[in-house]
Design a protein around this motif. Structure first.
Motif, mmCIF file in Angstrom:
data_model
loop_
_atom_site.group_PDB
_atom_site.id
_atom_site.type_symbol
_atom_site.label_atom_id
_atom_site.label_comp_id
_atom_site.label_asym_id
_atom_site.label_seq_id
_atom_site.Cartn_x
_atom_site.Cartn_y
_atom_site.Cartn_z
ATOM 1 N N LEU A 86 0.723 -0.961 -0.231
ATOM 2 C CA LEU A 86 0.254 -0.074 -0.262
ATOM 3 C C LEU A 86 0.588 1.101 0.098
ATOM 4 O O LEU A 86 2.011 1.250 0.803
ATOM 5 C CB LEU A 86 -1.061 0.138 1.237
ATOM 6 C CG LEU A 86 -2.074 -1.084 1.301
ATOM 7 C CD1 LEU A 86 -2.702 -1.160 -0.041
ATOM 8 C CD2 LEU A 86 -1.711 -2.640 1.891
ATOM 9 N N THR A 87 0.517 1.979 -1.171
ATOM 10 C CA THR A 87 1.645 3.553 -1.047
ATOM 11 C C THR A 87 0.323 4.488 -1.746
ATOM 12 O O THR A 87 0.023 4.213 -3.181
ATOM 13 C CB THR A 87 2.960 3.383 -1.736
ATOM 14 O OG1 THR A 87 3.061 4.711 -1.984
ATOM 15 C CG2 THR A 87 2.590 2.605 -2.465
ATOM 16 N N PRO A 88 0.957 5.699 -1.552
ATOM 17 C CA PRO A 88 0.089 6.650 -2.412
ATOM 18 C C PRO A 88 0.819 6.517 -3.826
ATOM 19 O O PRO A 88 -0.201 7.385 -4.389
ATOM 20 C CB PRO A 88 0.407 8.520 -1.593
ATOM 21 C CG PRO A 88 1.125 7.732 0.577
ATOM 22 C CD PRO A 88 1.104 6.306 0.452
ATOM 23 N N GLY A 112 2.640 -0.248 5.780
ATOM 24 C CA GLY A 112 3.411 0.513 5.563
ATOM 25 C C GLY A 112 3.050 1.624 6.991
ATOM 26 O O GLY A 112 1.882 1.523 6.628
ATOM 27 N N ARG A 113 4.066 2.718 7.608
ATOM 28 C CA ARG A 113 3.699 3.368 8.530
ATOM 29 C C ARG A 113 4.461 4.684 8.581
ATOM 30 O O ARG A 113 5.398 4.458 7.273
ATOM 31 C CB ARG A 113 3.321 2.976 9.954
ATOM 32 C CG ARG A 113 2.400 2.228 10.993
ATOM 33 C CD ARG A 113 1.524 3.060 10.493
ATOM 34 N NE ARG A 113 -0.173 3.219 10.345
ATOM 35 C CZ ARG A 113 -1.415 4.266 10.309
ATOM 36 N NH1 ARG A 113 -0.889 4.843 11.195
ATOM 37 N NH2 ARG A 113 -2.241 3.274 10.149
ATOM 38 N N TYR A 114 4.733 5.549 8.841
ATOM 39 C CA TYR A 114 5.775 7.047 8.645
ATOM 40 C C TYR A 114 5.660 7.413 7.236
ATOM 41 O O TYR A 114 5.101 7.286 6.756
ATOM 42 C CB TYR A 114 6.819 6.586 9.483
ATOM 43 C CG TYR A 114 7.291 5.103 10.371
ATOM 44 C CD1 TYR A 114 6.470 6.260 11.538
ATOM 45 C CD2 TYR A 114 7.471 4.096 10.833
ATOM 46 C CE1 TYR A 114 6.088 5.870 13.220
ATOM 47 C CE2 TYR A 114 6.816 3.788 11.215
ATOM 48 C CZ TYR A 114 6.560 4.328 12.904
ATOM 49 O OH TYR A 114 6.743 3.550 13.986
ATOM 50 N N GLY A 116 6.766 5.259 4.470
ATOM 51 C CA GLY A 116 6.787 4.677 3.781
ATOM 52 C C GLY A 116 7.814 2.976 4.009
ATOM 53 O O GLY A 116 8.646 2.760 5.105
ATOM 54 N N SER A 137 -2.705 2.020 -4.610
ATOM 55 C CA SER A 137 -3.561 3.483 -3.257
ATOM 56 C C SER A 137 -5.215 2.864 -3.666
ATOM 57 O O SER A 137 -5.437 2.770 -4.673
ATOM 58 C CB SER A 137 -3.024 4.398 -3.964
ATOM 59 O OG SER A 137 -3.852 5.735 -3.481
ATOM 60 N N TYR A 141 -6.095 10.707 -1.822
ATOM 61 C CA TYR A 141 -5.270 11.136 -0.429
ATOM 62 C C TYR A 141 -5.179 10.462 0.304
ATOM 63 O O TYR A 141 -3.817 9.200 -0.081
ATOM 64 C CB TYR A 141 -6.626 11.146 0.666
ATOM 65 C CG TYR A 141 -7.714 10.044 0.012
ATOM 66 C CD1 TYR A 141 -8.717 9.866 -0.345
ATOM 67 C CD2 TYR A 141 -7.144 8.836 0.868
ATOM 68 C CE1 TYR A 141 -9.314 8.927 -0.882
ATOM 69 C CE2 TYR A 141 -8.212 7.298 0.214
ATOM 70 C CZ TYR A 141 -9.058 7.459 -0.923
ATOM 71 O OH TYR A 141 -9.575 6.644 -0.789
ATOM 72 N N VAL A 142 -3.669 11.300 1.060
ATOM 73 C CA VAL A 142 -2.798 10.517 2.010
ATOM 74 C C VAL A 142 -3.437 9.973 3.155
ATOM 75 O O VAL A 142 -3.906 10.909 4.812
ATOM 76 C CB VAL A 142 -1.041 11.525 2.397
ATOM 77 C CG1 VAL A 142 -0.311 10.459 3.313
ATOM 78 C CG2 VAL A 142 -1.028 11.547 0.813
ATOM 79 N N LEU A 143 -2.656 8.478 3.952
ATOM 80 C CA LEU A 143 -4.505 8.217 5.125
ATOM 81 C C LEU A 143 -2.197 7.913 6.371
ATOM 82 O O LEU A 143 -1.071 8.568 5.373
ATOM 83 C CB LEU A 143 -3.939 7.058 4.557
ATOM 84 C CG LEU A 143 -5.215 6.275 3.641
ATOM 85 C CD1 LEU A 143 -5.410 4.892 3.491
ATOM 86 C CD2 LEU A 143 -6.394 7.061 4.386
ATOM 87 N N GLY A 144 -2.516 7.673 6.909
ATOM 88 C CA GLY A 144 -1.340 7.463 7.794
ATOM 89 C C GLY A 144 -0.561 5.860 7.896
ATOM 90 O O GLY A 144 0.690 5.931 8.342
ATOM 91 N N GLY A 145 -1.353 5.155 7.595
ATOM 92 C CA GLY A 145 -0.636 3.690 7.085
ATOM 93 C C GLY A 145 -1.434 3.161 6.037
ATOM 94 O O GLY A 145 -2.086 3.667 5.545
ATOM 95 N N GLY A 146 -1.095 2.190 5.721
ATOM 96 C CA GLY A 146 -1.521 1.352 5.085
ATOM 97 C C GLY A 146 -2.649 0.472 5.011
ATOM 98 O O GLY A 146 -3.575 -0.180 4.864
#
Ligand code: JB8
Length: 233
Positions: A86-88, A112-114, A116, A137, A141-146
């Motif tokens: 998962l990645t934007p 992932g978090r942070y 990526g 994705s 939009y940008v989530l805090g993590g996947g």
């Protein structure tokens, strides 16, 4: 039987996957969902999963090795695996992709978090002969993590597996609402149930008529009008 493994530093965040619809599908042997804690792969005293980015910049990057050892542990070289990172920056998830994931044997979701995951994780498994890499994705939009993105993808995918949905007619009706070409979702007609009058609002007369030919015609016209309206927005 589809096997789904998820890897996250917040495995509790994925608990809804064990509930209701998906839990029942698992009970019926249609689906197996395993949730893994990335931190279980760490060997250092602080159980660290991240480090500062090469080249500088803000935030932290998730180290490659905990991901590598987690993924290696749940696969063997005979296993055909689809790894979903998962990645934007990934390809936009849609109904067509859900249909493709639903016929796979083994999906692994790397949540992932942070900032990526170290890019070499995707590079390594993308080059491995029994792996197919998908960088995905769920929207712009940008989530805090996947984690939430993975749950969205799994919910949309699992309900396409035969037997997961209680009433197969719902899926059949839905197939009419997806254009054959590009699997674009067409807007549905509006739905009504009892009572016939609610807070001064009535149900369209035609739906009470019992004339199935006229009802089908009305619904088609409504769906087309709503689809057109969405395009104009
Ligand atoms: C850190 O918005 B997203 C997304 C955001 C993320 C990560 C993964 C996915 C990891 N931030 O699709």
């Amino acid at each position: 039987m589809l096997q789904i493994d998820l890897i996250s530093i917040f495995p509790e965040y994925l608990a809804p996957l064990k509930l209701s619809l998906l839990g029942k599908a698992a009970d019926k042997g249609l689906l197996q969902i395993n949730i893994h804690d990335l931190r279980a792969q760490t060997t250092d005293v602080h159980h660290s999963v991240d480090d500062t980015p090469y080249g500088g910049g803000a935030g932290m990057v998730m180290s490659a090795e905990p991901w590598g050892s987690a993924i290696d542990q749940m696969t063997n070289d005979q296993d055909q695996v689809d790894l979903i990172i998962l990645t934007p920056a990934g390809k936009k998830f849609d109904q067509k992709m859900a249909g493709e994931f639903a016929i796979k044997k083994h999906l692994i979701f790397a949540c992932g978090r942070y900032e990526g995951i170290d890019a070499r994780v995707g590079e390594y498994y993308g080059a491995k002969k029994n792996f197919t890499l998908h960088e995905v994705s769920i929207g712009d939009y940008v989530l805090g993590g996947g984690e939430v993105a993975a749950m969205v993808i799994i919910e949309a995918t699992a309900r396409l597996i035969a037997g997961v949905i209680g009433n197969p007619d719902s899926l059949k009706e839905e197939s009419h609402s997806i254009s054959g070409n590009n699997q674009e979702l067409l807007v549905e007609y509006p739905n009504y149930t009892k009572p016939a009058m609610w807070r001064g609002l009535s149900v369209p007369e035609i739906l009470l008529s019992g004339n199935h030919g006229q009802i089908a015609k009305w619904r088609k016209a409504q769906a087309e009008r709503r689809t057109q309206q969405l395009k104009e927005e």
